[in-house]
Design a protein around this motif. Structure first.
Motif, short mmCIF file in Angstrom:
data_model
loop_
_atom_site.label_atom_id
_atom_site.label_comp_id
_atom_site.label_asym_id
_atom_site.label_seq_id
_atom_site.Cartn_x
_atom_site.Cartn_y
_atom_site.Cartn_z
N ARG A 215 0.83 -1.19 0.00
CA ARG A 215 0.00 0.00 0.00
C ARG A 215 0.87 1.26 0.00
O ARG A 215 0.55 2.25 -0.64
CB ARG A 215 -0.90 -0.04 1.24
N ILE A 220 0.75 5.76 -5.27
CA ILE A 220 0.39 6.61 -6.39
C ILE A 220 -0.34 5.79 -7.47
O ILE A 220 -1.35 6.22 -8.02
CB ILE A 220 1.65 7.27 -6.99
N ARG A 223 -3.80 5.26 -6.47
CA ARG A 223 -4.60 6.50 -6.55
C ARG A 223 -4.97 6.79 -7.99
O ARG A 223 -6.12 7.08 -8.30
CB ARG A 223 -3.83 7.67 -5.94
N GLU A 228 -8.14 3.22 -4.41
CA GLU A 228 -7.80 3.44 -3.01
C GLU A 228 -8.85 2.92 -2.04
O GLU A 228 -8.54 2.28 -1.05
CB GLU A 228 -7.56 4.93 -2.76
N GLU A 236 -8.62 -3.24 5.68
CA GLU A 236 -9.46 -3.34 6.87
C GLU A 236 -9.75 -4.82 7.19
O GLU A 236 -9.69 -5.24 8.34
CB GLU A 236 -10.75 -2.56 6.61
N LEU A 239 -6.78 -6.26 8.70
CA LEU A 239 -6.65 -5.83 10.09
C LEU A 239 -7.51 -6.67 11.01
O LEU A 239 -7.09 -7.07 12.09
CB LEU A 239 -7.05 -4.35 10.23
N ARG B 105 -4.61 1.69 13.24
CA ARG B 105 -4.19 1.35 11.88
C ARG B 105 -5.25 1.75 10.85
O ARG B 105 -4.92 2.26 9.78
CB ARG B 105 -3.88 -0.14 11.76
N SER B 106 -6.51 1.52 11.19
CA SER B 106 -7.58 1.93 10.26
C SER B 106 -7.49 3.42 9.99
O SER B 106 -7.61 3.89 8.87
CB SER B 106 -8.96 1.65 10.86
N MET B 109 -4.67 4.33 7.74
CA MET B 109 -4.95 4.03 6.34
C MET B 109 -5.88 5.08 5.74
O MET B 109 -5.67 5.53 4.61
CB MET B 109 -5.57 2.63 6.24
N LEU B 112 -3.83 7.99 4.91
CA LEU B 112 -3.00 7.78 3.73
C LEU B 112 -3.78 8.15 2.47
O LEU B 112 -3.24 8.75 1.55
CB LEU B 112 -2.55 6.32 3.66
N ILE B 113 -5.05 7.80 2.46
CA ILE B 113 -5.87 8.09 1.29
C ILE B 113 -6.07 9.59 1.12
O ILE B 113 -6.18 10.11 0.02
CB ILE B 113 -7.22 7.35 1.41
N LYS B 114 -6.08 10.28 2.27
CA LYS B 114 -6.35 11.73 2.20
C LYS B 114 -5.11 12.57 1.91
O LYS B 114 -5.20 13.76 1.72
CB LYS B 114 -6.95 12.19 3.53
N LEU B 115 -3.93 11.94 1.93
CA LEU B 115 -2.72 12.72 1.71
C LEU B 115 -2.66 13.23 0.28
O LEU B 115 -3.04 12.51 -0.64
CB LEU B 115 -1.48 11.86 1.97
N PRO B 116 -2.14 14.44 0.10
CA PRO B 116 -1.93 14.91 -1.27
C PRO B 116 -0.80 14.11 -1.94
O PRO B 116 0.05 13.56 -1.25
CB PRO B 116 -1.53 16.37 -1.10
N ALA B 117 -0.84 14.08 -3.27
CA ALA B 117 0.12 13.25 -4.01
C ALA B 117 1.57 13.61 -3.69
O ALA B 117 2.43 12.75 -3.60
CB ALA B 117 -0.13 13.42 -5.51
N LEU B 120 2.59 11.93 -0.59
CA LEU B 120 2.75 10.49 -0.84
C LEU B 120 4.12 10.20 -1.45
O LEU B 120 4.77 9.23 -1.09
CB LEU B 120 1.68 10.00 -1.82
N LEU B 128 6.95 4.33 6.18
CA LEU B 128 5.51 4.20 6.38
C LEU B 128 5.19 2.87 7.05
O LEU B 128 4.37 2.81 7.96
CB LEU B 128 4.80 4.26 5.03
N PHE B 132 3.16 2.18 10.46
CA PHE B 132 1.94 1.37 10.53
C PHE B 132 2.13 0.15 11.42
O PHE B 132 1.21 -0.27 12.12
CB PHE B 132 1.56 0.88 9.12
N LYS B 335 -5.24 16.53 1.36
CA LYS B 335 -5.60 17.14 0.08
C LYS B 335 -6.98 17.75 0.23
O LYS B 335 -7.79 17.31 1.03
CB LYS B 335 -5.56 16.12 -1.04
#
Lengths: 593, 561
Positions: A215, A220, A223, A228, A236, A239, B105-106, B109, B112-117, B120, B128, B132, B335
């Motif tokens: 992951r 990138i 994404r 994602e 999840e 986990l 951890r959730s 994660m 991570l999805i919300k981070l700007p490129a 990343l 990372l 985690f 982002k």
């Protein structure tokens, strides 16, 4: 490596566990003596505590005086001091023993790993087996340590405690000693569950790490492709699976220990009841209060110890399993092989190379399909030969054929000797190879080039046009390059690897695409340096960039398993694909920065 | 997990951090939390009782009284109950610790999805993973062997001191003086041990990194005949760890003997003073034989929590460091959420160019890369962005992919701002072929689908066939279900696979970023022609430094310098 010579000189057998004990006899002798003193001395504690309590009763009753107590107390403190000092010696040396064993085993394993062939490592999975074996060494040495420790701490101590109990009142001792074994049997039964859940937990934890790494490194990509959310759900789930496995595994580990102690402590009911009768004079034996407390505290210590006995057996069992896995791999062949290598005279020159009807196909491919066939040419020292062709035409494979990792058809003769029939060491002295993968080490730039040899790093760096950039780095040639050279750019890593290859010059050098990340000017300069240095060598330069090909002595064009061989000019007129590729790149070069 | 629901988003920002997650989890599992409190307190209180009962028993015996059976049973029952309470505590803590780590951890994660490129790209994967995995594990330790056991141990020390105070005030005072010294000694030893352990771990890391490195570089090692050199290096690393370990061993071996000798000295002093016969001493130290037995019992019990207290402080310290790192990660800027995600399917406006840049200005930090760039690519067109290195060609792709937002002007896909395109639709809209292939763990098929189950096996094969890889793949042992290893394909074939990945979901627009880097012109042309042949309305936009790869219209990009 004085230590190493030592253990090879004697009749040390790396695949005999006894050898390791024998080699450490001095350390083990210290452990034995201090271990015996410590464990027998442990009885002194409860015995003195009993005496002191008894003495206090006597003093309160006016039958004894202050000085009786003083002698007793001094003796108690001194005895404890001696016992604990022995304990210190024992602990320290047991660990030293484990360290030595660990180091030896790893030396042996690594020595044989580093001499395994690439096929054995990659295809037959020897690499994985050996990596796991090296991890197993930790378990094994730890098990040997625990075994050595516990022989004294549990074995001797339990016997001593039991002897003391039996001496005070054998009937009561037998009754109370019924229970610790019960707790031990219960622990033994639970072991299966503990191991099973433990394995499941380890597996899940591996899955989770892998998923996290994936992951993180492909963030990138996921994404860009809009995956994602789906990946998050998948994570999840992993986990949740991990949580379940972790709870199961840890619960059995942590929850049961206090319960085992409770089981083995059942004996105290009998001790207090019957022991009380002994004190009051209507039991099996006649006790004073000192005997009562000594007996009780002896028993408590015994039951704590015996709850640890389960741990001892676990560790020994684990060590056995590990040892079984590593035993077949333990062969200390390394030094003899090297010594032989150093003595023999090696071929390190080449006059003429003759390749005749050369063909190659990987052994496990269906239908025996060949990657190329019928290649014949001659080369002599001082020549640079370009190899090119469309993607997956086998040009890299042709380069690797010279490493003789797999058998080839036809022949490759170096001054009349067949390459495949030379022994591995001779061949390594003859053929140098630099592949796509730069294979750099997590070390300094200097060490990556020299690998323990002596040479002038600055000259080598200049030759590959890397001197300027290295001078700008914080520690110059002593800058660490990171794992696999991650801290370098692709072009820097290529030039560093090239410098290393030049440093360890061989009569035949196969360079697979060493310039792909360099710009055209640098490429030309490095090529010219290479040319001026290659008077005694034959260089194969594999590339899909053709700028330098007009300067080469010979060009091999590979396509669909067939080779066209000639000078650049000959191929330009004879092979239209070659000509088109060359002209295309020539036109494009104006556009390049 | 309940934590992922929307209500979480509405809470204030702080609750997103580790502390908030812990509280939220504790509140979410009320019974569990209450159970832990009961078990912790219960174990402490119950552990106090057995020595008291034993003291009474001894006193009864010395005065010659008969022992009632219920006293004996009571003594054992208290021992057993303590054990059961401890067992329950461990069990509940394990469960709770796992709930916490799961939640953390959730949350990581989601972050991570919300981070700007940009962010990343800056994150190193290895780092990372340690965030985690490693750092979160320290948070778990905070519960299983940190705060709660520290609380329990502190309670134990205090309660034993109270009992001793009542039984033998002098001893309590001696202990009060002694305990801080003992504690400092413990900390001193532990700190030194930790330092040499860290040193050892570093050396162990180097040594264990040496093995995969050897495997990876085995060809070079054999070729240059460096077996002996590698062996010596390995032994050097082990030697380093060995020396560090020797230090740890020293502290480890010295600690317990010192504590136990101290224990003996205290017992000796108490015995001596209570035997002194001096009345003023006896008001503090006088005791019966039964009390003496109980006190000896307590003394050895008060030393072990001091030792664990030291360990717990260490655990808490490393957990706090872990939490700090996690919080730093959680505090990274996110982002921008676009107000509304457009669907490129339904919100599209017809007859607009597939790709359109209008007066786009963009730069990283201060450095302006694109200054007022405008161009459009129509449906079905093939175009190549051309320009010098650093002119911003790859940046345009990143803008088109919605990884970045332009600082001025607009980047439109079918008339919709690229950053606003709904996640689930991206794949059907564009296929992106990167400069190098990123292998995901899984089979050949997974490489192409990226685990997207809506892509059928036929579509997978079709995509592979487009690039000419189908035949090669079918020859593999398990065909499309072969697990991928880096050695499975040649560099050029990986690149082809990357194209198959991009084409699998039948996207309208293909973005090819310098795919010539690893392909020869011949193969590249075949691939582009194949792509073009299959879909007439597919738009292709590519980047190339080389003129020969340019197909269709050329869009020059001026570098802004």
């Amino acid at each position: 490596m004085k230590k190493k010579e030592n253990f090879n000189a004697g009749n040390f057998k790396a695949d005999r566990i006894g050898s390791y004990f024998k080699a450490e006899w001095g350390v083990l002798a210290a452990v034995t003596i201090s271990g015996l003193i410590y464990n027998l001395g442990l009885l002194a504690g409860p015995w003195f505590e009993g005496l002191m309590t008894g003495c206090l009763v006597d003093i309160l009753g006016g039958r004894k005086g202050f000085y009786d107590m003083l002698t007793l107390v001094l003796a108690y403190v001194i005895a404890t001091g001696i016992v604990q000092a022995s304990r210190y010696i024992k602990r320290f040396y047991v660990r030293r023993f484990a360290n030595n064993v660990n180091r030896r085993m790893k030396q042996v394993l690594y020595g044989s790993l580093v001499r395994k062939s690439r096929q054995e490592i990659n295809e037959e999975g020897v690499g994985n087996v050996m990596t796991k074996a090296i991890l197993d060494v930790d378990d094994c040495a730890e098990g040997m340590r625990k075994f050595t420790t516990e022989v004294f701490d549990t074995g001797v101590a339990l016997l001593a405690y039991m002897g003391m109990l039996l001496w005070y009142d054998w009937r009561l001792a037998i009754i109370s000693l019924l229970f610790p074994p019960v707790s031990y049997v219960a622990a033994e039964k639970m072991k299966v569950v503990v191991q099973r859940t433990g394995v499941a937990y380890k597996k899940q934890s591996g899955v989770l790490s892998d998923a996290t790494l994936d992951r993180a490194s492909n963030a990138i990509t996921y994404r860009v492709f809009g995956c994602e959310e789906e990946r998050r759900e998948d994570y999840e789930n992993k986990l949740s699976a991990y949580e379940k496995a972790a709870v199961k595994a840890n619960i059995w580990n942590t929850m049961m220990t206090p319960l085992y102690r409770v089981i083995s402590m059942v004996g105290v009911i009998f001790i207090i009841y019957f022991g009380g009768k002994n004190v009051l004079g209507d039991g099996w034996k006649l006790w004073d209060i000192a005997a009562f407390t000594t007996f009780l505290s002896c028993f408590t210590k015994l039951s704590v110890k015996s709850s640890k006995a389960a741990k001892l057996f676990n560790a020994v069992h684990k060590a056995q399993v590990s040892w079984k896995r590593i035993k077949p791999l333990m062969k200390s062949e390394s030094t003899e092989a090297d010594r032989e290598a150093d003595n023999g005279t090696r071929i390190n020159r080449v006059g003429e190379l003759e390749v005749d009807n050369l063909g190659f196909g990987y052994p496990n491919v269906p239908d025996n399909e060949k990657i190329f066939e019928g290649i014949s040419f001659k080369a002599e020292k001082g020549q640079i030969i370009g190899v090119t062709g469309p993607v997956a035409c086998g040009k890299s494979t042709l380069g690797k054929t010279f490493l003789c990792e797999y058998p080839y058809d036809g022949s490759i003769r170096v001054d009349g000797r067949e390459l495949a029939q030379l022994d591995a060491k001779d061949r390594a002295g003859l053929v140098g190879y630099l592949g796509h993968d730069t294979e750099l080490f997590a070390d300094t730039i200097r060490n990556n080039i020299l690998l323990g040899d002596n040479s002038d790093v600055d000259v080598l760096l200049r030759e590959v046009c890397f001197d300027g950039e290295v001078a700008d780095m914080e520690n110059g040639a002593d800058t660490m390059v990171g794992t696999g050279g991650v801290r370098l750019s692709g072009g820097q890593a290529q030039r560093l690897a090239l410098a290393r290859t030049i440093c360890h010059k061989k009569p035949i050098m196969v360079l697979d695409d060493p310039f792909s990340a360099l710009d055209k000017n640098t490429e030309k300069q490095v090529y010219d340096n290479l040319r001026s240095r290659s008077g005694e060598t034959i260089v194969f330069l594999i590339s899909h960039r053709l700028y330098m090909f007009p300067n080469m002595d010979k060009v091999i064009w590979l396509e669909k398993g067939r080779a066209e061989i000639g000078t650049h000019a000959e191929l330009m007129s004879r092979v239209p694909e070659y000509a088109r590729l060359y002209n295309d790149q020539k036109g494009g070069s104006a556009d390049e920065a | 997990m309940k934590l992922n629901t929307n209500e979480n988003k509405n809470e204030n920002k702080k609750s997103g951090y580790v502390g908030g997650i812990i509280l939220h989890t504790a509140a979410g599992y009320g019974f569990l939390s209450a159970g832990i409190v009961i078990a912790v307190v219960g174990a402490v209180v119950l552990a106090l009782l057995p020595p008291l009962i034993l003291g009474d028993i001894v006193d009864m015996l010395t005065t010659g009284k008969n022992l009632p059976l219920h006293m004996v049973i009571l003594y054992f029952a208290m021992l057993a109950l303590t054990g059961i309470m401890e067992s329950a505590r461990e069990r509940l803590l394990t469960v709770f610790g796992q709930k916490i780590t799961h939640a953390v951890r959730s949350r990581l994660m989601e972050k991570l999805i919300k981070l700007p490129a940009d962010e990343l790209n800056h994150q190193e994967p290895g780092n990372l993973v340690s965030r985690f995995v490693g750092d979160v594990d320290t948070v778990e330790n905070l519960f299983t062997s940190g705060i709660i056991s520290m609380f329990a141990d502190a309670c134990k020390i205090i309660s034993i001191l109270v009992v001793i105070w009542v039984k033998n005030m002098g001893l309590a005072m001696v202990l009060l003086l002694l305990l801080p010294v003992l504690f400092l000694f413990t900390r001193y030893v532990q700190k030194n041990m930790l330092a040499s352990q860290l040193e050892n771990r570093k050396a162990v890391g180097r040594a264990s990194g040496h093995v995969p490195e050897t495997l990876h570089n085995i060809r070079t090692i054999h070729c240059l005949m460096k077996e002996r050199y590698m062996e010596e290096k390995y032994d050097g690393y082990i030697g380093q760890s060995y020396r560090a370990m020797e230090k740890t061993n020293f502290y480890d071996a010295i600690y317990s003997p010192v504590i136990l000798i101290l224990n003996a000295v205290v017992v000796a002093v108490v015995m001596l003073l209570s035997a002194s016969g001096n009345t003023s001493v006896l008001t503090f130290f006088g005791m019966s034989a039964g009390t003496a037995v109980a006190v000896i019992n307590y003394i050895s019990e008060i030393f072990s929590p001091v030792e664990s207290l030291g360990m717990e402080i260490q655990t808490i310290q490393s957990a706090l460091a872990g939490i700090k790192r996690i919080n730093e990660f959680l505090a990274l800027p996110e982002k921008k959420e676009t107000e509304r995600a457009y669907s490129a399917g339904t919100d599209r406006k017809n007859n607009l160019p597939v790709v359109e840049l209008k007066d786009v200005t963009f730069g990283y930090d201060e450095h302006v890369v694109l200054d007022n760039v405008s161009f459009a690519v129509n449906k079905g067109e093939q175009a190549t962005l051309s320009g010098r290195t650093g002119a911003g060609k790859s940046t345009i792709f990143k803008l088109l992919l919605g990884l970045y937002e332009p600082q001025g002007g607009s980047v439109l896909i079918n008339g919709i701002p690229s950053v606003s395109i709904r996640n689930g639709e991206r794949r059907h809209l564009f296929g992106y072929v990167e400069q190098s292939f990123h292998m995901v763990p899984g089979t050949v098929k997974d490489q192409i689908t990226l685990f997207d189950e809506s892509i059928s096996d036929d579509e997978v094969r079709a995509a592979a066939a487009l690039t000419g890889l189908d035949e090669t793949i079918m020859k593999l042992e398990n065909g499309y279900d072969t697990m991928c290893t880096p050695e499975l394909f040649s560099q050029g074939q990986w690149q082809l696979l990357s194209i198959a990945r991009a084409a699998a979901a039948e996207p309208e627009l293909l973005l090819l970023d310098e795919i010539t880097a690893n392909l020869d012109a011949e193969t590249e042309k075949t691939v582009l022609q194949a792509l073009k042949r299959v879909s007439k309305d597919r738009t292709v936009l590519s980047i190339s430094h080389r003129t020969m790869a340019e197909t269709g219209r050329i869009i020059p990009i001026q570098s802004n310098k």
